[in-house]
Design a protein around this motif. Structure first.
Motif, PDB file in Angstrom:
ATOM      1  N   VAL A   5       0.188   3.064  -4.345  1.00 21.97           N
ATOM      2  CA  VAL A   5      -0.991   2.327  -4.779  1.00 21.97           C
ATOM      3  C   VAL A   5      -1.978   3.242  -5.504  1.00 21.97           C
TER       4      VAL A   5
ATOM      5  N   LYS B 181       0.808  -1.218   0.000  1.00 16.66           N
ATOM      6  CA  LYS B 181       0.000   0.000   0.000  1.00 16.66           C
ATOM      7  C   LYS B 181       0.844   1.273   0.000  1.00 16.66           C
TER       8      LYS B 181
ATOM      9  N   PRO C 141      -5.769   2.852  -5.704  1.00 14.57           N
ATOM     10  CA  PRO C 141      -6.746   1.949  -5.100  1.00 14.57           C
ATOM     11  C   PRO C 141      -7.843   1.457  -6.044  1.00 14.57           C
TER      12      PRO C 141
END
Length: 357
Positions: free
Chosen positions: A198, A195, A200
């Motif tokens: 990233v 993460k 998303p």
């Protein structure tokens, strides 16, 4: 540390394509304030970034680099048995963009093609994959294309990224050949920090996220379709994990910084490059820089530095240490003897594949 060793294989051509537009970071004074832009420039060393046109994709830049590398090489397109395209900005979700490039370049049907989803470590990961397939197949030549247009998933409000990342593409020809030198590459991965860098949404995990940009905890307006980087996490990784890999690699190869002519490092930012130089006692003059004029070019950083600094072919053979690190988190390094005669000058282009529209 996973290590690959390759003999009787060499790089026979390298070209890099960049967009014609260069955006000075001062253009963001009205957005982020003159003082903030000045501090950014002082910290990162970035003076301007390369910017793809709205219709220009990563594969367009990679394609132009490939056209140039074939133009300057005796290797024929028909001899290419492997094509790998490294990108995080593909043309489509389906099919892999490698097939689009295969069609555009007119390669043989007897060719293995696919994409690799990697960013700043992508050139070395792609090279390892390409060399492994070449070594174990009947093919005599292979083509590695890297390309990214990072700007296409950056929030225009994100001062940490929009002034940092540039766009470009590269093409590297590799062939089997009797040679006394070796290509040695090493890799590490830390998926626990996936993460840290990233985007998303845009895949299939978070399909229905709203596209409106809202203020995140750092006060920056983003949507889940914008790439987000946890700056301190990535910085810590870059100055701790990455130099450890570099040290471990040199210890395993029984080399020191004095052994290499140049260190071709991922162009994360100027401060990180200086930290790596300090931690490994690398003379700063051995680390060529391109980020000042082009920004952080993701998987293209290493080939961009090579083309930018050695594209005139005047250096002869150079012993280089290469290192890339970024999303994943992934990090890789290696060394090789490279003939600068096969490195072509930078190509500037705004061309795009109109048939794709």
């Amino acid at each position: 540390m996973l290590t690959g060793l390759f003999q009787d294989i060499k790089i026979s051509g390298l070209s890099v394509a960049v967009p014609t537009e260069k955006v000075p970071v001062e253009n963001f004074n009205d957005v982020f304030g003159e003082e903030n832009v000045f501090k950014f420039k002082e910290m990162t060393g970035v003076q301007s970034v390369s910017r793809a046109k709205p219709n220009q994709t990563a594969s367009d830049l990679g394609y132009e680099a490939a056209v140039d590398v074939f133009k300057n090489s005796t290797i024929s397109k028909d001899s290419i048995g492997i094509l790998i395209f490294v990108t995080q900005k593909p043309d489509y979700r389906v099919p892999s963009t490698a097939f689009v490039l295969h069609k555009r370049l007119g390669l043989s049907e007897n060719c293995l093609c696919f994409d690799l989803n990697l960013a700043c470590s992508g050139f070395i990961f792609g090279l390892q994959t390409l060399l492994s397939l070449l070594k174990s197949s009947t093919s005599n030549a292979a083509l590695l294309i890297t390309g990214d247009t990072s700007v296409k998933t950056l929030s225009p409000h994100d001062r940490t990224m929009i002034m940092l990342f540039g766009d470009s593409g590269s093409a590297t020809l590799v062939e089997k050949a009797k040679t006394n030198s070796e290509i040695r590459l090493s890799f590490r991965t830390d998926g626990t920090r996936f993460k840290s860098i990233v985007t998303p949404s845009g895949g299939y995990r978070n399909r229905y996220a709203p596209k409106d940009r809202v203020a995140w905890s750092d006060g920056i307006l983003r949507s889940d379709y914008d790439t987000h980087m946890k700056g301190m996490d990535v910085f810590g990784f870059s100055i701790t994990d990455v130099p450890l890999l570099m040290k471990d690699f040199m210890a395993a190869q029984q080399t020191t910084p004095e052994y290499y002519d140049f260190f071709i490092l991922h162009q994360a930012n100027n401060y990180i490059l200086k930290q790596l130089a300090r931690k490994l006692k690398i003379p700063i003059e051995k680390i060529p820089v391109s980020l000042d004029r082009f920004g952080n070019n993701s998987s293209n950083s290493i080939p961009l530095v090579l083309s930018d600094h050695f594209g005139n072919g005047n250096h002869g053979f150079i012993k280089i240490f290469i290192c890339g690190f970024g999303a994943g988190l992934s990090f890789a390094c290696g060394d090789l003897l490279l003939d600068t005669a096969v490195i072509n000058p930078l190509v500037e282009t705004d061309a795009y594949y109109s048939e794709a529209y």
